[in-house]
Structure formats: C-alpha cells, structure tokens
Design an enzyme around this catalytic site. Sequence first.
Site, PDB file in Angstrom:
ATOM      1  N   ARG A  27       0.833  -1.209   0.000  1.00  0.00           N
ATOM      2  CA  ARG A  27       0.000   0.000   0.000  1.00  0.00           C
ATOM      3  C   ARG A  27       0.864   1.254   0.000  1.00  0.00           C
ATOM      4  O   ARG A  27       0.585   2.223  -0.717  1.00  0.00           O
ATOM      5  CB  ARG A  27      -0.940  -0.016   1.217  1.00  0.00           C
ATOM      6  CG  ARG A  27      -2.073  -1.015   1.084  1.00  0.00           C
ATOM      7  CD  ARG A  27      -2.708  -1.350   2.424  1.00  0.00           C
ATOM      8  NE  ARG A  27      -3.912  -2.160   2.284  1.00  0.00           N
ATOM      9  CZ  ARG A  27      -3.924  -3.470   2.051  1.00  0.00           C
ATOM     10  NH1 ARG A  27      -2.765  -4.112   1.924  1.00  0.00           N
ATOM     11  NH2 ARG A  27      -5.049  -4.137   1.937  1.00  0.00           N
ATOM     12  N   ARG A  98      -6.689 -16.507 -12.048  1.00  0.00           N
ATOM     13  CA  ARG A  98      -7.286 -15.869 -10.873  1.00  0.00           C
ATOM     14  C   ARG A  98      -8.141 -14.697 -11.356  1.00  0.00           C
ATOM     15  O   ARG A  98      -7.650 -13.793 -12.047  1.00  0.00           O
ATOM     16  CB  ARG A  98      -6.205 -15.391  -9.897  1.00  0.00           C
ATOM     17  CG  ARG A  98      -5.405 -16.530  -9.282  1.00  0.00           C
ATOM     18  CD  ARG A  98      -4.348 -16.049  -8.319  1.00  0.00           C
ATOM     19  NE  ARG A  98      -4.928 -15.459  -7.116  1.00  0.00           N
ATOM     20  CZ  ARG A  98      -4.208 -14.991  -6.100  1.00  0.00           C
ATOM     21  NH1 ARG A  98      -2.870 -15.029  -6.171  1.00  0.00           N
ATOM     22  NH2 ARG A  98      -4.798 -14.487  -5.026  1.00  0.00           N
ATOM     23  N   SER A 144     -13.334  -9.882  -2.934  1.00  0.00           N
ATOM     24  CA  SER A 144     -11.955  -9.650  -2.513  1.00  0.00           C
ATOM     25  C   SER A 144     -11.789  -8.231  -2.009  1.00  0.00           C
ATOM     26  O   SER A 144     -12.128  -7.270  -2.712  1.00  0.00           O
ATOM     27  CB  SER A 144     -10.980  -9.891  -3.675  1.00  0.00           C
ATOM     28  OG  SER A 144      -9.665  -9.494  -3.323  1.00  0.00           O
ATOM     29  N   SER A 172     -13.008  -9.407   4.830  1.00  0.00           N
ATOM     30  CA  SER A 172     -11.676  -8.856   5.123  1.00  0.00           C
ATOM     31  C   SER A 172     -11.726  -7.356   5.411  1.00  0.00           C
ATOM     32  O   SER A 172     -10.860  -6.599   4.973  1.00  0.00           O
ATOM     33  CB  SER A 172     -10.704  -9.150   3.972  1.00  0.00           C
ATOM     34  OG  SER A 172     -10.587 -10.533   3.745  1.00  0.00           O
ATOM     35  N   ASP A 297      -6.326 -15.341   5.581  1.00  0.00           N
ATOM     36  CA  ASP A 297      -4.970 -15.835   5.392  1.00  0.00           C
ATOM     37  C   ASP A 297      -4.448 -16.594   6.614  1.00  0.00           C
ATOM     38  O   ASP A 297      -3.408 -17.251   6.528  1.00  0.00           O
ATOM     39  CB  ASP A 297      -4.017 -14.682   5.069  1.00  0.00           C
ATOM     40  CG  ASP A 297      -4.155 -14.209   3.626  1.00  0.00           C
ATOM     41  OD1 ASP A 297      -4.729 -14.958   2.821  1.00  0.00           O
ATOM     42  OD2 ASP A 297      -3.693 -13.103   3.310  1.00  0.00           O
ATOM     43  N   LYS A 324      -7.215 -18.083  -4.010  1.00  0.00           N
ATOM     44  CA  LYS A 324      -5.882 -17.624  -3.596  1.00  0.00           C
ATOM     45  C   LYS A 324      -4.833 -18.258  -4.521  1.00  0.00           C
ATOM     46  O   LYS A 324      -5.146 -18.686  -5.630  1.00  0.00           O
ATOM     47  CB  LYS A 324      -5.641 -18.012  -2.137  1.00  0.00           C
ATOM     48  CG  LYS A 324      -6.582 -17.313  -1.150  1.00  0.00           C
ATOM     49  CD  LYS A 324      -6.219 -15.865  -0.942  1.00  0.00           C
ATOM     50  CE  LYS A 324      -7.044 -15.226   0.162  1.00  0.00           C
ATOM     51  NZ  LYS A 324      -6.653 -13.821   0.425  1.00  0.00           N
ATOM     52  N   ARG A 328      -7.118 -23.264  -1.507  1.00  0.00           N
ATOM     53  CA  ARG A 328      -6.575 -23.635  -0.197  1.00  0.00           C
ATOM     54  C   ARG A 328      -7.485 -24.604   0.557  1.00  0.00           C
ATOM     55  O   ARG A 328      -7.008 -25.379   1.387  1.00  0.00           O
ATOM     56  CB  ARG A 328      -6.306 -22.380   0.638  1.00  0.00           C
ATOM     57  CG  ARG A 328      -5.113 -21.584   0.140  1.00  0.00           C
ATOM     58  CD  ARG A 328      -4.872 -20.316   0.917  1.00  0.00           C
ATOM     59  NE  ARG A 328      -3.651 -19.654   0.450  1.00  0.00           N
ATOM     60  CZ  ARG A 328      -3.276 -18.434   0.804  1.00  0.00           C
ATOM     61  NH1 ARG A 328      -4.036 -17.728   1.641  1.00  0.00           N
ATOM     62  NH2 ARG A 328      -2.157 -17.915   0.341  1.00  0.00           N
ATOM     63  N   ARG A 372       1.894 -19.905   1.942  1.00  0.00           N
ATOM     64  CA  ARG A 372       1.294 -20.169   3.247  1.00  0.00           C
ATOM     65  C   ARG A 372       1.121 -21.670   3.524  1.00  0.00           C
ATOM     66  O   ARG A 372       1.018 -22.066   4.682  1.00  0.00           O
ATOM     67  CB  ARG A 372      -0.028 -19.420   3.392  1.00  0.00           C
ATOM     68  CG  ARG A 372       0.156 -17.915   3.291  1.00  0.00           C
ATOM     69  CD  ARG A 372      -0.955 -17.116   3.931  1.00  0.00           C
ATOM     70  NE  ARG A 372      -0.827 -15.705   3.592  1.00  0.00           N
ATOM     71  CZ  ARG A 372      -0.009 -14.851   4.196  1.00  0.00           C
ATOM     72  NH1 ARG A 372       0.757 -15.274   5.184  1.00  0.00           N
ATOM     73  NH2 ARG A 372       0.051 -13.582   3.823  1.00  0.00           N
TER      74      ARG A 372
END
Length: 416
Positions: A27, A98, A144, A172, A297, A324, A328, A372
């Site tokens: 960011r 994606r 998202s 989120s 996450d 992702k 996942r 991850r």
Amino acid sequence: MTTYRLTAPERLNATIELPASKSISNRALIIYALSGGQIVPENLSDCDDTEVIIEALRHMPAEIDIKAAGTAMRFMTAYLSLTPGTHVLTGTERMKHRPIGTLVDALLKLGADIEYVGEQGYPPLRITGSKLQGGDLEMDGSISSQYISALLLIGPMLERGLSLHLTGDIISRPYIDLTLWMMGEFGAHAEWTSADTITVEPQPYKPRDYFIENDWSAASYWYEMVAMSDDPEATVRLTGLTDGSKQGDSVTRYIFSLLGVKTVFQTKKQGVPQTVTLRRNGRCVPRLEYDFVNSPDLAQTFVVTCLAKGIPFCFKGLATLKIKETDRIEALKRETRKLGFVVESRNDSELLWDGERCEPTGDPIDTYEDHRMALAFTPFALKRQGLLINNPLVVSKSYPKFWEDIKGAGFRISKE
C-alpha cells in the site's frame, strides 16, 4: 523439485527478526508513487510480492510481470489505469486463472481503458492510463478486499473523488480499514460514511517519511510453534510488532490465547514497534469455532495448529480461499490426510474437523506454489520428526528469510 526434511529441536527458545509487513509495504508503495515518488518508505518488505511492485514502479516496462503476486496484480491494475502510457500486466499461469473481472468492470465504469489480452475476466491486461473522473460506484464486497483497496488507493487522484457503495457481505474488512488508515497517514480524506459506503475526497496525497512495521502474518507461524511445542518453557521473541496494529492478522494474538499461547509486549506503549515475547500458558479450549471472514490468510495456520493439538474445530468465512494462490480449501484437505487427519469442507466456505483420523502416509507436504502452505505446515515438524516439505522456497513470496530463521531456532534441515 527441492524437498526439505525437517527435524525439530527439543527446546524452543529463539529471537526472530520478523520481515516487514507485506500488506503495509504494498500500500505504501502505491501511495508513494501516486504522491510523486519523492520519499521512499522505510523498512520495506523484501518479499517477492513487494519486489515486483518496486521493480514495476522503478522501470515501468511495456510488459509488467507481477509473477504470483495477487496484491500486486490488483493494485497495479488500478494504478496503471490513471498512469500515462500503455502497459501489459501479466503473471504466472496460476495468476492467469485468478479472476479480476470485478475490479476491471469497476475501473471501466470510471472511464479506464483496459482490454483483456487473453480470456475475458482474467489477466493478462492491456492498460492505457488516462485521467479518470471518478464519482459514484457500486461493487460487490464479498469477493476480494484487494479489489476495494485498489480502488480506494487511487480515489484521491480521481477528479471527482470516489463514493464506493459495497453490496453483499463485506469480507476482510480490517484490510479495507488498513488501507483507509494509511491513506489518512498521507493526507487523504477517506472514510466510511455508512455501514456499506466509503467516500474518498479528491485531495492528493502528501509525501512524508514513513516507517513500516513488521508482519503479524509472519508472526502467526511462530505462535504456531509455541502452541505445538512439548517444551513447557518454550519461548519465542518477535521483533518490530505493534500493539494496536491496524494489520488484520494481528488478531493472531487473541486467537492463540485460546490455544495456550501468552503474548507479552516489551512495554505498554501502543503504536510503537517493539519486541513481543510468546510463552505457553497451558490453557486451551476443548473446541475452536471461528469466523475467518476478516482474516482468511490465517486459516491454514489454525487448521494445522488445531490438528496438532487434537482440538476439533469449525472454521467459517473461508470463501476467498478458493481463489488464492491455490484452492486452499482442497489443498488443506489433501495435505492434512497425509498427516493422518480427515478434514471436511462445507458450502465452499467452511472447514471442519470432528476428531476423525486416518492412516498417515508419510508423503511430503505439497505446497502448490502457495507460500502459506509451506509456512503453516512447517511447525508440524514439532509433532512429527522428519516432516517433508516439497518446493519449500515458495516462502520467498512473503517471508524470504523463513528457513534461515527456522535454522536459527534450532531446526535441522536436510535436502532429500
């Protein structure tokens, strides 16, 4: 393919210099570029996801390859839409599958010039930058938060600013709040004006010195180790974390307090990066139910931790896990079976374990080009000596020094 065999230490006592926050770094870089690029943020993350943004902003080539960096794809799509020049934005094969159509549609409504180079709704994108008017915009908030943050970050540069109305269940939200907070740190006026609407004034960013705190997401894997360790004196010290952090994954400390880990800050000063000490407190809930809609996450970390500790769970709010770096949800179900656990999914957004076990296979844990997966499964070596991890170097996406830190904590690593 590289495979690591992990042998865990009997005692766990380590001091870890965590990487800088990837979320804040990415960011800060976009804001830095939009503010004229006069003052480079300090303590930038050295992970792959941040490096691709740095390289793109530094060289601005005709074709920008962001590799596997999902955040970079979303943020750079918005940034390039109002930056002079034409660029093709592309990535890995997985990135080309994606979805990005929701963000592109929103930018097209603002007047952006974006074309799909290949399949509709997916990268690569050909983007020709121009001045954008801005104004009122409606967007689905359940897909998202990165789409939302991408739009918000360019909001101050739009001639009419931005009024963003979010429909559906907003996921989120802490990541959206992090974006708004950082925008404010650089002089922008952006805020929630109702429960589902964010207003950004057309007021450009002001360059300033900015120091980036360390990463709570990276901290979660060390919490995981303390929770799993059989050492009653297990202690890990983590540097550069902030009490009252705006990072969504700082919720780690609260969830792990339910799984036997105590968090002690060096001082009681809020908002100042400091060393945090993790110790066992010996108290665990018999079952964990949690909605990860605000911090998806962390799901892999807590799935593996609960299995290792024999704690049944029901985790909700995981719909975004399917888009992702890999799916996942399916990856977790497959890989936990190798360890002897039968994890079930429900409604494409929940993972459950009621204690059911199966015969462990001893096969290596596959990581699916997902950092991850490697990070979250590694601590299980504390429960199963000789744990095998395929493609371990994928951790460079967010935590490049992870294996060095693991060795420093007393783990032995051998290549198979």
